[in-house]
Design a protein around this motif. Sequence first.
Motif, mmCIF file in Angstrom:
data_model
loop_
_atom_site.group_PDB
_atom_site.id
_atom_site.type_symbol
_atom_site.label_atom_id
_atom_site.label_comp_id
_atom_site.label_asym_id
_atom_site.label_seq_id
_atom_site.Cartn_x
_atom_site.Cartn_y
_atom_site.Cartn_z
ATOM 1 N N CYS A 1 0.804 -1.161 -0.174
ATOM 2 C CA CYS A 1 0.110 0.252 -0.107
ATOM 3 C C CYS A 1 0.923 1.331 0.089
ATOM 4 O O CYS A 1 0.563 2.279 -0.683
ATOM 5 N N ALA B 1 2.424 1.875 -3.221
ATOM 6 C CA ALA B 1 1.353 2.194 -4.236
ATOM 7 C C ALA B 1 1.279 3.823 -4.197
ATOM 8 O O ALA B 1 0.945 4.398 -5.069
ATOM 9 N N VAL B 2 0.806 4.135 -2.952
ATOM 10 C CA VAL B 2 0.615 5.682 -2.651
ATOM 11 C C VAL B 2 1.984 6.489 -2.984
ATOM 12 O O VAL B 2 1.250 7.523 -3.729
ATOM 13 N N ALA C 1 1.908 6.655 -6.996
ATOM 14 C CA ALA C 1 0.823 7.304 -7.448
ATOM 15 C C ALA C 1 0.526 8.873 -7.245
ATOM 16 O O ALA C 1 0.385 9.722 -8.199
ATOM 17 N N ILE D 1 -7.034 3.761 2.772
ATOM 18 C CA ILE D 1 -5.871 4.816 2.359
ATOM 19 C C ILE D 1 -6.565 6.337 2.492
ATOM 20 O O ILE D 1 -7.592 6.437 1.659
ATOM 21 N N ILE E 1 -5.636 10.004 1.768
ATOM 22 C CA ILE E 1 -4.571 11.047 1.044
ATOM 23 C C ILE E 1 -5.067 12.436 1.468
ATOM 24 O O ILE E 1 -6.126 12.786 0.823
ATOM 25 N N SER F 1 -5.178 15.344 -0.184
ATOM 26 C CA SER F 1 -5.130 16.030 -1.525
ATOM 27 C C SER F 1 -5.381 17.370 -1.618
ATOM 28 O O SER F 1 -4.355 18.205 -1.876
ATOM 29 N N LEU G 1 -5.868 11.170 -9.363
ATOM 30 C CA LEU G 1 -5.100 10.584 -8.052
ATOM 31 C C LEU G 1 -5.600 9.121 -7.839
ATOM 32 O O LEU G 1 -5.019 8.224 -7.745
ATOM 33 N N LEU H 1 -3.884 5.770 -8.078
ATOM 34 C CA LEU H 1 -3.707 4.767 -7.157
ATOM 35 C C LEU H 1 -4.209 3.478 -6.927
ATOM 36 O O LEU H 1 -3.248 2.379 -6.872
ATOM 37 N N CYS I 1 -1.442 1.445 -9.298
ATOM 38 C CA CYS I 1 -0.455 1.239 -8.586
ATOM 39 C C CYS I 1 -0.508 0.197 -7.664
ATOM 40 O O CYS I 1 0.412 -0.528 -7.195
ATOM 41 N N LEU I 2 -1.699 0.364 -6.998
ATOM 42 C CA LEU I 2 -2.048 -1.020 -5.928
ATOM 43 C C LEU I 2 -2.039 -2.235 -6.556
ATOM 44 O O LEU I 2 -1.656 -3.265 -6.114
#
Length: 256
Positions: free
Chosen positions: A95, A98-99, A102, A142, A144, A146, A176, A180, A183-184
């Motif tokens: 995780c 990935a974050v 991203a 998750i 974020i 932002s 985003l 995310l 990438c996850l």
Amino acid sequence: MTEARLNLDLSSLPKISPPIVGHTIYHFRSVDSTNDLMKRMVRRGTATHGTVVVSDEQMSGRGRLGRAWEAAPGSGLLTSTFVEPFDPGLSYAVCSLAVSSAVHMVTDRLPEIKWPNDLLLDGLKIGGILVEAQGRGYIAGIGINSNMNSEELARIGQKATSLRVACGHIVDQSRLLGALLSCLEGEHERSRSFPEAVFRDWRDALVTLGRQVEVETSRERWVGQAVDVAPDGSLLVTNDKRIVHVYAADVRLRAV
Ligand code: BTN
């Protein structure tokens, strides 16, 4: 729980979102906690590997160690993904990598990872991860920061920043979210085929290692050197002349 009307343009996601993680995305305006909602969905059998919940607002958002996770409506990306299977030693690695990727894709800034679940920009927290085992998998919660502005950040009252403040512009939350999920999926798949590589990348990215840290558990508090992470994901910290495994603790970086 109310249906969402704001913020995210999910219609832009199919073009960029991956085939498995994000196969179904439920978007709400307000929920108690996306993790709690996902937990109920998994129990009812209405979530499978890759199901995503995202909400503009959480009434009882949760962080690690029983803390609250606060974000004004629409100011943060608040999302939970159900992921199978659960590898306790790798879930935070998957995780947080990935974050970090991203955020890098969308802002050109690469956050640092503070063990086990904090994402930092300029030494300040921009995101956190709450992993909770559920069924045969886990819920990757998750958050974020932002698009919080300075006043909203001040209200949280922590050492936090947002992508908007750190980068000087509003972030497209749909982009985003798409990045995310992509990438996850990538990190999860990589962790299945090359677990050592994911663990090594996480270890290399941890800003915690080699630093003096203050560790606070429910029972004790001490200052030591963070020397490594173990394959089970725990942090190895010196305590007098011993090295101890730290699992559930607040770990603060000491000034260098
Ligand atoms: C932490 O830093 O302590 C972890 C914070 C995790 C917050 C996210 S927001 C979406 C998901 N739902 C929750 O209730 N918590 C996680």
